[in-house]
Design a protein around this motif. Structure first.
Motif, PDB file in Angstrom:
ATOM      1  N   LEU A 210       1.271  -1.327  -0.102  1.00 42.65           N
ATOM      2  CA  LEU A 210       0.165  -0.214  -0.244  1.00 42.65           C
ATOM      3  C   LEU A 210       1.258   0.857  -0.132  1.00 42.65           C
ATOM      4  CD1 LEU A 210      -3.424  -0.780   2.434  1.00 42.65           C
ATOM      5  CD2 LEU A 210      -3.134  -0.407  -0.302  1.00 42.65           C
ATOM      6  N   CYS A 211       1.865   1.449   1.083  1.00 38.98           N
ATOM      7  CA  CYS A 211       2.563   2.514   1.113  1.00 38.98           C
ATOM      8  C   CYS A 211       3.022   2.800  -0.416  1.00 38.98           C
ATOM      9  CB  CYS A 211       3.746   2.019   2.225  1.00 38.98           C
ATOM     10  SG  CYS A 211       2.810   2.265   3.764  1.00 38.98           S
ATOM     11  N   ASN A 212       4.335   1.846  -0.885  1.00 32.93           N
ATOM     12  CA  ASN A 212       4.445   1.533  -1.864  1.00 32.93           C
ATOM     13  C   ASN A 212       4.343   1.619  -3.511  1.00 32.93           C
ATOM     14  OD1 ASN A 212       7.342   0.461  -1.521  1.00 32.93           O
ATOM     15  ND2 ASN A 212       6.766  -1.520  -2.318  1.00 32.93           N
ATOM     16  N   THR A 213       2.536   1.686  -3.190  1.00 27.40           N
ATOM     17  CA  THR A 213       1.135   1.804  -4.646  1.00 27.40           C
ATOM     18  C   THR A 213       1.455   4.158  -4.210  1.00 27.40           C
ATOM     19  OG1 THR A 213       0.400   0.103  -4.748  1.00 27.40           O
ATOM     20  CG2 THR A 213      -0.590   1.515  -5.685  1.00 27.40           C
ATOM     21  N   ALA A 214       1.285   3.981  -3.236  1.00 27.87           N
ATOM     22  CA  ALA A 214       0.437   5.503  -2.488  1.00 27.87           C
ATOM     23  C   ALA A 214       2.102   6.594  -3.228  1.00 27.87           C
ATOM     24  CB  ALA A 214       0.410   5.443  -1.211  1.00 27.87           C
ATOM     25  N   MET A 215       3.427   6.106  -3.007  1.00 32.51           N
ATOM     26  CA  MET A 215       4.264   6.321  -3.495  1.00 32.51           C
ATOM     27  C   MET A 215       4.317   7.332  -5.156  1.00 32.51           C
ATOM     28  SD  MET A 215       7.000   5.797  -0.573  1.00 32.51           S
ATOM     29  CE  MET A 215       6.826   3.874  -0.239  1.00 32.51           C
ATOM     30  N   THR A 216       3.857   5.433  -5.215  1.00 32.10           N
ATOM     31  CA  THR A 216       4.577   5.557  -6.894  1.00 32.10           C
ATOM     32  C   THR A 216       3.371   6.278  -7.522  1.00 32.10           C
ATOM     33  OG1 THR A 216       5.319   3.792  -6.361  1.00 32.10           O
ATOM     34  CG2 THR A 216       4.469   3.662  -8.595  1.00 32.10           C
ATOM     35  N   MET A 217       1.628   6.157  -7.160  1.00 32.83           N
ATOM     36  CA  MET A 217       1.194   6.824  -7.915  1.00 32.83           C
ATOM     37  C   MET A 217       0.938   8.865  -7.058  1.00 32.83           C
ATOM     38  SD  MET A 217      -2.640   4.792  -7.083  1.00 32.83           S
ATOM     39  CE  MET A 217      -3.592   5.835  -8.302  1.00 32.83           C
ATOM     40  N   ILE A 218       1.558   8.797  -6.371  1.00 30.57           N
ATOM     41  CA  ILE A 218       2.511  10.451  -6.409  1.00 30.57           C
ATOM     42  C   ILE A 218       3.163  11.372  -7.184  1.00 30.57           C
ATOM     43  CG2 ILE A 218       2.792  12.115  -4.867  1.00 30.57           C
ATOM     44  CD1 ILE A 218       1.548  10.425  -1.913  1.00 30.57           C
ATOM     45  N   CYS A 219       4.274  10.395  -7.349  1.00 30.74           N
ATOM     46  CA  CYS A 219       5.478  10.393  -8.546  1.00 30.74           C
ATOM     47  C   CYS A 219       4.484  10.610  -9.238  1.00 30.74           C
ATOM     48  CB  CYS A 219       6.049   9.494  -8.340  1.00 30.74           C
ATOM     49  SG  CYS A 219       6.792   9.834  -6.870  1.00 30.74           S
ATOM     50  N   LEU A 220       3.826   9.792  -9.755  1.00 33.82           N
ATOM     51  CA  LEU A 220       3.434   9.100 -11.364  1.00 33.82           C
ATOM     52  C   LEU A 220       2.675  11.032 -11.564  1.00 33.82           C
ATOM     53  CD1 LEU A 220       2.820   5.571 -12.403  1.00 33.82           C
ATOM     54  CD2 LEU A 220       4.315   6.787 -12.400  1.00 33.82           C
ATOM     55  N   ILE A 221       1.772  11.222 -10.227  1.00 35.63           N
ATOM     56  CA  ILE A 221       0.672  11.917 -10.693  1.00 35.63           C
ATOM     57  C   ILE A 221       1.767  13.266 -11.202  1.00 35.63           C
ATOM     58  CG2 ILE A 221      -1.113  13.500  -9.997  1.00 35.63           C
ATOM     59  CD1 ILE A 221      -2.090  10.585  -8.505  1.00 35.63           C
ATOM     60  N   ILE A 222       2.849  13.589 -10.916  1.00 38.64           N
ATOM     61  CA  ILE A 222       3.183  15.150 -10.295  1.00 38.64           C
ATOM     62  C   ILE A 222       4.106  14.879 -12.049  1.00 38.64           C
ATOM     63  CG2 ILE A 222       5.675  16.154  -9.608  1.00 38.64           C
ATOM     64  CD1 ILE A 222       4.733  14.534  -6.989  1.00 38.64           C
ATOM     65  N   MET A 223       4.165  13.172 -11.567  1.00 34.78           N
ATOM     66  CA  MET A 223       5.007  13.575 -13.811  1.00 34.78           C
ATOM     67  C   MET A 223       4.011  13.785 -15.270  1.00 34.78           C
ATOM     68  SD  MET A 223       7.367  10.219 -12.710  1.00 34.78           S
ATOM     69  CE  MET A 223       8.711  10.079 -14.615  1.00 34.78           C
ATOM     70  N   MET A 225       1.897  11.548 -16.223  1.00 32.59           N
ATOM     71  CA  MET A 225       1.443  10.273 -16.508  1.00 32.59           C
ATOM     72  C   MET A 225       0.529   9.351 -16.548  1.00 32.59           C
ATOM     73  SD  MET A 225       4.208   8.829 -17.472  1.00 32.59           S
ATOM     74  CE  MET A 225       4.827   6.735 -16.832  1.00 32.59           C
ATOM     75  N   PRO A 226      -0.491   9.127 -18.170  1.00 36.04           N
ATOM     76  CA  PRO A 226      -1.296   8.256 -17.965  1.00 36.04           C
ATOM     77  C   PRO A 226      -1.729   7.950 -17.626  1.00 36.04           C
ATOM     78  CG  PRO A 226       0.169   8.175 -19.985  1.00 36.04           C
ATOM     79  CD  PRO A 226       0.910   8.756 -19.161  1.00 36.04           C
ATOM     80  N   GLN A 227      -3.009   6.725 -17.995  1.00 34.24           N
ATOM     81  CA  GLN A 227      -3.756   5.847 -16.854  1.00 34.24           C
ATOM     82  C   GLN A 227      -3.346   5.227 -15.784  1.00 34.24           C
ATOM     83  OE1 GLN A 227      -1.673   5.181 -20.892  1.00 34.24           O
ATOM     84  NE2 GLN A 227      -3.711   6.613 -20.997  1.00 34.24           N
ATOM     85  N   ILE A 228      -3.518   6.309 -14.533  1.00 37.07           N
ATOM     86  CA  ILE A 228      -2.712   5.879 -12.952  1.00 37.07           C
ATOM     87  C   ILE A 228      -2.907   5.162 -12.336  1.00 37.07           C
ATOM     88  CG2 ILE A 228      -2.982   7.502 -11.086  1.00 37.07           C
ATOM     89  CD1 ILE A 228      -1.116   8.388 -12.531  1.00 37.07           C
ATOM     90  N   ILE A 229      -4.718   5.309 -12.549  1.00 35.88           N
ATOM     91  CA  ILE A 229      -5.502   3.675 -11.924  1.00 35.88           C
ATOM     92  C   ILE A 229      -4.705   2.510 -12.430  1.00 35.88           C
ATOM     93  CG2 ILE A 229      -7.225   2.352 -11.986  1.00 35.88           C
ATOM     94  CD1 ILE A 229      -9.520   5.240 -11.924  1.00 35.88           C
ATOM     95  N   ALA A 230      -4.605   2.117 -13.881  1.00 41.42           N
ATOM     96  CA  ALA A 230      -3.819   0.961 -14.689  1.00 41.42           C
ATOM     97  C   ALA A 230      -2.840   0.811 -13.943  1.00 41.42           C
ATOM     98  CB  ALA A 230      -3.729   0.740 -16.206  1.00 41.42           C
ATOM     99  N   LEU A 231      -1.642   1.951 -13.957  1.00 42.49           N
ATOM    100  CA  LEU A 231      -0.359   0.966 -13.838  1.00 42.49           C
ATOM    101  C   LEU A 231      -0.410   1.574 -11.917  1.00 42.49           C
ATOM    102  CD1 LEU A 231       1.316   4.329 -15.807  1.00 42.49           C
ATOM    103  CD2 LEU A 231       1.217   2.045 -16.037  1.00 42.49           C
ATOM    104  N   GLY A 232      -1.096   1.695 -11.372  1.00 45.84           N
ATOM    105  CA  GLY A 232      -1.669   2.446 -10.028  1.00 45.84           C
ATOM    106  C   GLY A 232      -2.208   0.515  -9.673  1.00 45.84           C
ATOM    107  N   LEU A 233      -2.823  -0.146 -10.246  1.00 48.77           N
ATOM    108  CA  LEU A 233      -3.069  -1.481  -9.655  1.00 48.77           C
ATOM    109  C   LEU A 233      -1.791  -2.565  -9.817  1.00 48.77           C
ATOM    110  CD1 LEU A 233      -5.105  -3.869  -9.025  1.00 48.77           C
ATOM    111  CD2 LEU A 233      -6.120  -3.538 -11.434  1.00 48.77           C
TER     112      LEU A 233
END
Length: 349
Positions: A210-223, A225-233
């Protein structure tokens, strides 16, 4: 003969070894049901912990009410996931696939296209098509089997937890068996050990994911990146694999990053994954594992390879917990006891 049998029952080490071999044999025979067995255990473990946690806060709340509310919430989440998030996820996966196709068709990847064209032109197209259809049918069959196992596990864990006290009382009656009480005591002993070690590691890895996913998604949003939900899953599922999951997720993330921002974004993704991996290794693992279930990286990779060989995809997720369980029963590396136990059995010396 009777004297030999009595000596066998008095020798705790020997009859526990026999009991462990019998448990392994039963699980091997029932290996086709492994999805249902593991999912039922995970759901039951989580709900029982929810019951214990809630009753600490609200002692007067009956366990049956907690179970019913928990499963109603699960059903509601499944409904919303199927009706709302699954269509969004499918659209994002399709978009991500188109981005990857566009990436491979770009000028920078012409050499890959030429190589693939040469390979296809010199192969039997019919054979390749049949092979592709076989893989697709196999994947759809596995998905259907896993879906059935998922819902069967929910039903079985519901009936177990709704009658938790009755289940515990009934299970204690096996310990009073005149002829096989030693066997049921050993099964309960290994069951308590398994719940303790397996639960600790799995729970810790879940929070780490959960922590890894939250940190990764925050970074992807800042960048952006497209398809955040799919990449987060994808990141969450891969993060359930200890150590290797974060590294594996680097490959698809890098491909998507290159299709969006070129080599510069790939470097950004490498830096992000390195930072997240460092946080997992030096902060999350010591905190959630409490320095009692940590394994050297070499041992972790060996366990993952062996687990995948014998248990397939499940081996990547449960390999480390099972190995920790074996270390515990062998007395190599024990884990502190966590409640609830299956049955309270005194440890015989």
């Amino acid at each position: 003969m009777r004297q030999a049998w009595d000596k066998f029952k008095e020798n705790t080490t020997v009859h526990r070894l026999v009991a462990l071999c019998l448990i392994i044999l039963v699980l091997y025979v029932a290996r086709s049901m492994m999805n249902t067995i593991l999912l039922t255990f995970i759901f039951t473990y989580l709900i029982v912990h929810l019951i214990r946690f809630t009753q600490k806060k609200i002692p007067s709340l009956p366990a049956q009410v907690i179970v019913v509310l928990a499963y109603l919430l699960v059903i509601a989440l499944i409904y919303f996931a199927i009706t709302i998030y699954v269509p969004i996820l499918i659209k994002q996966i399709i978009k991500m696939s188109h981005s990857l196709i566009k990436f491979y068709q770009s000028d920078d990847m012409n050499w890959v296209s030429r190589y693939l064209s040469h390979y296809i032109s010199n192969s039997e197209i019919t054979t390749q098509a049949k092979h592709g259809v076989t893989i697709l049918v196999h994947a759809l069959t596995n998905f259907g089997t896993l879906t059935i196992a998922f819902f069967m596990s929910l039903i079985m864990s519901f009936f177990y937890t709704i009658e938790l006290n009755s289940m515990t009382e009934f299970s204690h009656t096996f310990l009073q068996s005149r002829h096989l009480s030693w066997l049921f005591e050993d099964v309960a002993y290994f069951g308590n050990k398994f719940v303790n070690t397996f639960g600790v590691v799995l729970e810790a890895q879940f929070f780490i994911a959960l922590c890894n996913t939250a940190m990764t998604m925050i970074c992807l949003i800042i960048m952006r990146m497209p398809q955040i939900i799919a990449l987060g899953l994808m990141v969450f599922i891969l993060s359930l694999i200890p150590v290797a999951g974060v590294i594996i997720s680097l490959i698809p993330l890098s491909l998507v990053a290159y299709s969006v921002g070129g080599l510069r974004y790939v470097i950004y993704i490498f830096i992000v994954i390195m930072i997240i991996h460092a946080i997992e290794a030096y902060i999350l693992n010591p905190k959630f594992m409490a320095s009692k279930t940590e394994l050297p990286i070499f041992y972790t990779f060996v366990v993952l390879l062996v687990g995948e060989h014998f248990l397939g995809t499940w081996g990547l997720i449960v390999g480390v917990p099972i190995f920790t369980f074996l270390l515990d029963i062998l007395g190599v590396k024990s884990v502190k006891k966590k409640k609830p136990q299956i049955l309270k059995i005194e440890d015989k010396k």
